[in-house]
Scaffold this motif. Structure first.
Motif, short mmCIF file in Angstrom:
data_model
loop_
_atom_site.label_atom_id
_atom_site.label_comp_id
_atom_site.label_asym_id
_atom_site.label_seq_id
_atom_site.Cartn_x
_atom_site.Cartn_y
_atom_site.Cartn_z
N ASP A 49 -20.42 0.88 -20.91
CA ASP A 49 -20.03 1.10 -19.52
C ASP A 49 -19.16 2.33 -19.33
OD1 ASP A 49 -21.49 -0.99 -18.44
OD2 ASP A 49 -19.94 -2.44 -18.97
N HIS B 118 -27.81 0.34 -5.36
CA HIS B 118 -26.95 -0.14 -6.43
C HIS B 118 -26.12 1.00 -6.99
CE1 HIS B 118 -29.01 -4.02 -6.65
NE2 HIS B 118 -30.12 -3.33 -6.45
N VAL C 119 -24.41 2.07 -10.11
CA VAL C 119 -24.52 1.68 -11.52
C VAL C 119 -23.57 2.55 -12.34
CG1 VAL C 119 -26.07 1.40 -13.48
CG2 VAL C 119 -26.93 1.04 -11.15
N ARG C 120 -22.70 1.88 -13.10
CA ARG C 120 -21.70 2.59 -13.89
C ARG C 120 -21.92 2.48 -15.40
NH1 ARG C 120 -17.67 4.51 -10.83
NH2 ARG C 120 -17.56 3.74 -8.70
N GLY C 121 -22.92 1.72 -15.82
CA GLY C 121 -23.14 1.59 -17.25
C GLY C 121 -24.46 0.93 -17.57
N LYS C 122 -24.83 1.01 -18.84
CA LYS C 122 -26.11 0.47 -19.29
C LYS C 122 -26.19 -1.04 -19.10
CE LYS C 122 -26.66 4.14 -22.67
NZ LYS C 122 -26.71 4.48 -24.11
N ASP C 123 -25.11 -1.75 -19.42
CA ASP C 123 -25.12 -3.21 -19.28
C ASP C 123 -25.34 -3.61 -17.82
OD1 ASP C 123 -24.75 -3.51 -21.98
OD2 ASP C 123 -22.58 -3.87 -21.82
N GLN C 124 -24.69 -2.90 -16.91
CA GLN C 124 -24.85 -3.19 -15.49
C GLN C 124 -26.30 -2.92 -15.06
OE1 GLN C 124 -22.42 -0.87 -12.83
NE2 GLN C 124 -22.78 -2.25 -11.12
N TRP C 125 -26.88 -1.80 -15.51
CA TRP C 125 -28.28 -1.50 -15.19
C TRP C 125 -29.19 -2.62 -15.69
CZ3 TRP C 125 -32.27 -0.16 -12.74
CH2 TRP C 125 -33.51 -0.11 -13.37
N ALA D 224 -28.59 -5.72 -16.26
CA ALA D 224 -28.42 -6.94 -15.45
C ALA D 224 -29.13 -6.81 -14.10
CB ALA D 224 -26.93 -7.24 -15.25
N ILE D 225 -29.00 -5.66 -13.45
CA ILE D 225 -29.67 -5.42 -12.17
C ILE D 225 -31.18 -5.46 -12.36
CG2 ILE D 225 -30.14 -3.64 -10.41
CD1 ILE D 225 -27.16 -2.79 -10.79
#
Length: 127
Positions: A6, A86, A88-94, A96-97
């Motif tokens: 993130d 959206h 998006v601030r990081g890979k994990d957030q992406w 999840a989305i």
């Protein structure tokens, strides 16, 4: 250099999302950041066309970078029209989305699905 999921630079996140979309067989587009005159002020960074006529808009931000006033206005306008952009601030957030979108369509605009149905109806009537 490896970054925490993130805290990756925006360009690294954009590249990760581009590759991830290609693996899903989705079309992912990004406006030219080198030519500001070819984009509107506050325009989202990435548009993703998914299966079933679904479309997703992303604004990519690294770390604690803030949205500009124009970006905030663009997000609000989209929300008024019934769309979600959206941030998006990081890979994990992406990831999840993306999973939420794949599983339920949550947070994904279905505007174009209606247009695709209309095109199909028009074409089937003319064949």
């Amino acid at each position: 250099m490896e970054f925490p999921p993130d805290q990756a630079p925006e360009s690294s996140l954009a590249n990760f999302i581009r590759i991830d979309c290609a693996n899903e067989r989705w079309q992912s587009t990004q406006g030219s950041t080198a030519h500001r005159t070819r984009r509107r002020i506050g325009e989202e960074d990435r548009i993703i066309r998914m299966n079933g006529g679904m479309v997703m808009w992303l604004e990519l931000k690294s770390g604690d970078a803030k949205l500009s006033a124009a970006q905030q206005l663009n997000l609000q306008w989209a929300r008024i029209l019934g769309h979600t952009i959206h941030v998006v601030r990081g890979k994990d957030q992406w990831l999840a989305i993306k999973e939420a979108a794949k599983n339920s369509g949550a947070g994904v605009s279905h505007t174009f699905r209606m247009e695709i149905d209309l095109i199909r109806e028009t074409l089937s009537g003319s064949l």
